[in-house]
Scaffold this active site. Structure first.
Site, PDB file in Angstrom:
ATOM      1  NE  ARG A 199     -10.042   8.571   2.914  1.00 13.03           N
ATOM      2  CZ  ARG A 199     -10.538   8.085   3.784  1.00 13.03           C
ATOM      3  NH1 ARG A 199     -11.370   8.795   4.651  1.00 13.03           N
ATOM      4  NH2 ARG A 199     -10.089   6.872   4.386  1.00 13.03           N
TER       5      ARG A 199
ATOM      6  CG  ASN B 165      -6.622   7.596   9.732  1.00 12.22           C
ATOM      7  OD1 ASN B 165      -6.344   6.653   9.403  1.00 12.22           O
ATOM      8  ND2 ASN B 165      -6.522   8.730   9.179  1.00 12.22           N
TER       9      ASN B 165
ATOM     10  CG  HIS C 188     -13.569   2.114  -2.883  1.00  7.61           C
ATOM     11  ND1 HIS C 188     -13.197   3.597  -2.595  1.00  7.61           N
ATOM     12  CD2 HIS C 188     -14.233   1.933  -3.827  1.00  7.61           C
ATOM     13  CE1 HIS C 188     -13.666   4.195  -3.914  1.00  7.61           C
ATOM     14  NE2 HIS C 188     -14.283   3.128  -4.536  1.00  7.61           N
TER      15      HIS C 188
ATOM     16  CG  PHE D 139      -3.510  11.889   0.087  1.00  6.82           C
ATOM     17  CD1 PHE D 139      -3.697  12.106   1.273  1.00  6.82           C
ATOM     18  CD2 PHE D 139      -3.298  10.512  -0.576  1.00  6.82           C
ATOM     19  CE1 PHE D 139      -3.458  10.897   2.143  1.00  6.82           C
ATOM     20  CE2 PHE D 139      -3.001   9.425   0.342  1.00  6.82           C
ATOM     21  CZ  PHE D 139      -2.913   9.669   1.707  1.00  6.82           C
TER      22      PHE D 139
ATOM     23  NE  ARG E 179      -3.860  -2.046   2.776  1.00  6.85           N
ATOM     24  CZ  ARG E 179      -3.759  -3.585   2.714  1.00  6.85           C
ATOM     25  NH1 ARG E 179      -2.523  -4.043   2.757  1.00  6.85           N
ATOM     26  NH2 ARG E 179      -4.835  -4.182   2.917  1.00  6.85           N
TER      27      ARG E 179
ATOM     28  CG  HIS F 238      -2.943   3.656   5.994  1.00  8.45           C
ATOM     29  ND1 HIS F 238      -3.271   3.625   7.299  1.00  8.45           N
ATOM     30  CD2 HIS F 238      -3.161   4.947   5.331  1.00  8.45           C
ATOM     31  CE1 HIS F 238      -3.882   4.849   7.531  1.00  8.45           C
ATOM     32  NE2 HIS F 238      -3.753   5.553   6.402  1.00  8.45           N
TER      33      HIS F 238
END
Ligand code: HDD
Length: 696
Positions: free
Chosen positions: A355, A145, A336, A158, A69, A72
């Site tokens: 996202r 989170n 997702h 991001f 990933r 993460h």
């Protein structure tokens, strides 16, 4: 394997499990007689191309890795179940929230963010808290989170943020650490990060255990009920064990002593049947109140203070089953944010919108194509029926001659349903096509100040030290200076203290006055619940140990589901004072105080004398003390501090049990001293202890 089996997801997985109990074969099922010697032309000759077994074995090995990933990468996961306390049909059409009779299987993956897959568990970092609910209406992913806000307001940043956070591109240094110039340069350039940086510099960034972390959905989402009425919702996970952290010096040492510290803790607790639990809570805001706050609900760098909108508990999550295979399940699980079910919808939070693109996109690369939802851990328990076809590693054998809609030749199948469907929330939107952020996202400091004001003194002290550590690792003084300038908008005193610690000019004047508001719910200070399930307590022992004292302590803590481990000066059998044998669980040499929550030294005199000669034992006690842990020194055990930096710290060993700085000194292991020690262990750490002068 411990745990709860036979829910719908577990039954589905049963078909995929394989135990390799049959004789060795190739991937095509042909039995193999020898897997140690390749096929050669003569015993000392070259290997032959026709050796399909060797080629297949090596080829498969060569292809074992998939991309980790991008963030993460390091994580650990477990299965469990979620049950609402009551039906929430007035708020949401989501079936899994419709009744306390509905229990939904889940898979949860916890993670660090910055480090590679093989990095340690305890860097200063955000922790991911991603939950996949296998609901009857399809999979719902709540990808959160352990902190309630985020670094940036718009997902377009991001990639920049992550590039700044990750190791630097020219030398790939530093691994899994935020303490470097590029991250702090980014922070200095982007004041919207300040609120989250306060959280990142707090103890939240070094959780004691995944079982002791809060979780947050971060964004404002939307519940939608069957009538189509929307309600804004923020999600909170609250651990039953309280929210607890390590201390920074300890966290750094754990990286060496046990890089798998959090992962092991999760795994072991589930194997022991001590199933971690969280309560799900929601903050609900009527649509009519969308603009009732002095921040924008769509801004992910803001939280809704609980004093303004209370958290309503709605259900319980229990993790009760470890995966069978790390790669198959924990590595291949694909979360997702756009995996939603009827009754849960998005808002226009620009971070969430990005996202909703990014997660699907990343899985296509990571898992090799569009069929990743067919991987066992990802497969919904709800039926899947559509005209999506083919692609790499297609596992379904779709029957029939039509794969398009609308068709008449295939009976119109699959037909679209009228009920139970996902209907996008009807929201009126209008606007210019424009690259601009709403002015309502403009305040970057007030909530950073709110968080700072809400911390207990010891938490503030840790936060200050964290800023000093991190900025002190930055080579560029201009980077340190810029961050201090932003801190001056958060709290002048903090800015001055940080500046003094990192050798840059302290701001002369206050930039933005501290508004003085606080939100007690943001502090970890009062989170101890008295539940110490799974706590690890070290009892140091050598030949001559008082076994009955040791056994009494072990038995008492077992009642609390906490574990007293005997650490010997050597492994195996120790001779006890009464002529018996006590088996050490481990040799002290293989562990360290940092992987325990508390330490005990009991008598008898020979055991303590031997421990006193052992540098490791003396260091063990001193280090535990430095890290604010509960310590019980009973009977002769009180003498262990002689010859340590703690000598003289507890003068006048009394004839009665007394506690000094969280150290219980007791003439004997009896009801009183055990109860007192238990009380200290339950408070997690003893913060009113001066430890900066303790060399350990
Ligand atoms: Fe993300 C993974 C949480 C913002 C893009 N994210 C990932 C995971 C968690 C989060 C827990 C690990 C999931 C797992 O265990 O597999 N991310 C968050 C939260 C955010 C957030 C709480 C802000 C509120 N993320 C965010 C943004 C983007 C991404 C703004 C991109 C625009 N995140 C990803 C990703 C990852 C990911 C690249 C990496 C691996 C993966 O998704 O599956 O798509």
């Amino acid at each position: 394997m411990a745990g709860h089996r036979h829910d719908a997801k577990d039954q589905q997985l049963e078909h995929d499990r394989t135990d390799s109990t049959e004789p060795l074969t190739t991937d095509t099922g042909v039995r193999v007689e020898d897997t140690d010697n390749s096929l050669r032309a003569g015993a000392r000759g070259p290997t032959l191309l026709e050796d399909f077994h060797t080629r297949e074995k090596i080829t498969h090995f060569d292809h074992e890795r998939i991309p980790e990933r991008v963030v993460h990468a390091r994580g650990a996961g477990a299965y469990g179940r979620f049950t609402p306390y009551e039906g929430l049909g007035d708020l949401t059409a989501a079936h899994f929230l419709s009744s306390s009779d509905v229990t939904t299987p889940v898979f949860v993956r916890f993670s660090t963010v910055a480090g590679s897959r093989g990095s340690a568990d305890t860097p200063r970092d955000v922790r991911g808290f991603a939950v996949k609910f296998y609901t009857e209406q399809g999979n719902y992913d709540l990808v959160g989170n352990n902190m309630p806000v985020f670094f940036i307001q718009d997902g377009i940043k991001f990639p920049d943020f992550v590039h700044a956070l990750k190791p630097q591109p020219h030398n790939e240094i530093p691994q899994a650490q935020s303490a470097h110039d590029t991250l702090w340069d980014f922070v200095g350039m982007q004041p919207e990060t300040m609120h989250m940086m306060m959280w990142l510099m707090s103890d939240r960034a070094i959780p004691r255990s995944y079982r002791m972390m809060q979780g947050f959905g971060v964004h404002t989402f939307r519940f939608v009920n069957a009538e189509g009425r929307g309600t804004f919702v923020k999600f909170h996970w609250k651990p039953l064990l309280g929210t607890h952290s390590l201390v920074w010096d300890e966290a750094q040492r754990v990286q060496g002593k046990d890089p798998d510290f959090n992962r092991r803790d999760l795994w072991d607790s589930i194997e022991r049947g001590e199933h971690p639990e969280w309560e799900l809570g929601v903050q609900l805001v009527d649509e009519a109140d969308e603009h009732a706050f002095d921040f924008d609900l769509l801004d992910p760098t803001k939280l809704v203070p609980e004093e303004q909108v209370p958290v309503r508990p709605i259900g319980r999550l229990v993790l009760d089953r470890n995966p069978d295979n790390f790669f198959a399940e924990t590595e291949q699980v694909a979360f997702h944010t756009a995996n939603v079910v009827p009754g849960i919808d998005f808002t226009n939070d620009p971070l969430l919108q990005a996202r909703n693109f990014s997660y699907l996109d990343t899985q296509l690369l990571r898992l090799g194509g569009p069929n990743f939802q067919q991987i066992p851990v990802n497969r919904p328990v709800a039926p899947v029926s559509n005209n999506q076809r083919d692609g790499f590693a297609q596992h379904r054998v779709h029957r029939g001659g039509t794969s398009y809609a609308q068709n008449s030749l295939g009976g119109g199948c699959p037909v679209t349903a009228g009920e139970g469907v996902f209907r996008h929330y009807t929201e009126r939107v209008a606007g210019e096509k424009i690259r601009e952020r709403s002015a309502s996202f403009g305040d970057h400091y007030s909530q950073a100040t709110l968080f700072y004001n809400s911390l207990a003194d010891w938490e503030r002290e840790h936060l200050l030290e964290a800023f000093r550590f991190e900025l002190g690792k930055c080579e560029e003084l201009s980077v340190r200076q810029k961050v201090v300038a932003h801190l001056n908008h958060v709290d002048h005193g903090l800015a001055v203290e940080v500046a003094e610690g990192v050798g840059v000019a302290a701001p002369d004047t206050e930039e933005t006055p501290n508004h003085g508001r606080s939100s007690p719910a943001l502090s970890q200070d009062n989170s101890a619940t008295g539940d110490i399930t799974g706590r690890q307590i070290a009892l140091l022992a050598a030949d001559g140990v008082d076994a009955s004292d040791a056994e009494a302590l072990r038995a008492r803590f077992a009642e609390e589901h906490a574990h007293v481990e005997y650490l010997g000066t050597r492994d195996g059998a120790l001779h006890t004072r009464d002529g018996g044998v006590l088996t050490a669980n481990r040799s002290m040499k293989t562990v360290g105080s940092v992987v325990y929550d508390a330490v005990i030294v009991v008598g008898g005199p020979d055991s303590v004398a031997e421990l006193g000669k052992d540098g490791l034992a003396r260091h063990f006690v001193t280090e535990a003390f430095k890290h604010h842990k509960a310590v019980l020194l009973a009977a002769d055990g009180r003498r262990i501090v002689e010859g340590t930096p703690l000598a003289g710290r507890f003068p006048g060993a009394a004839e009665t049990t007394r506690t000094t700085e969280g150290v219980v000194l007791a003439p004997a292991v009896d009801d009183e001293s055990v109860a007192e020690f238990l009380r200290i262990v339950k408070s997690h750490r003893h913060w009113d202890r001066e430890t900066s002068s303790v060399p350990a």
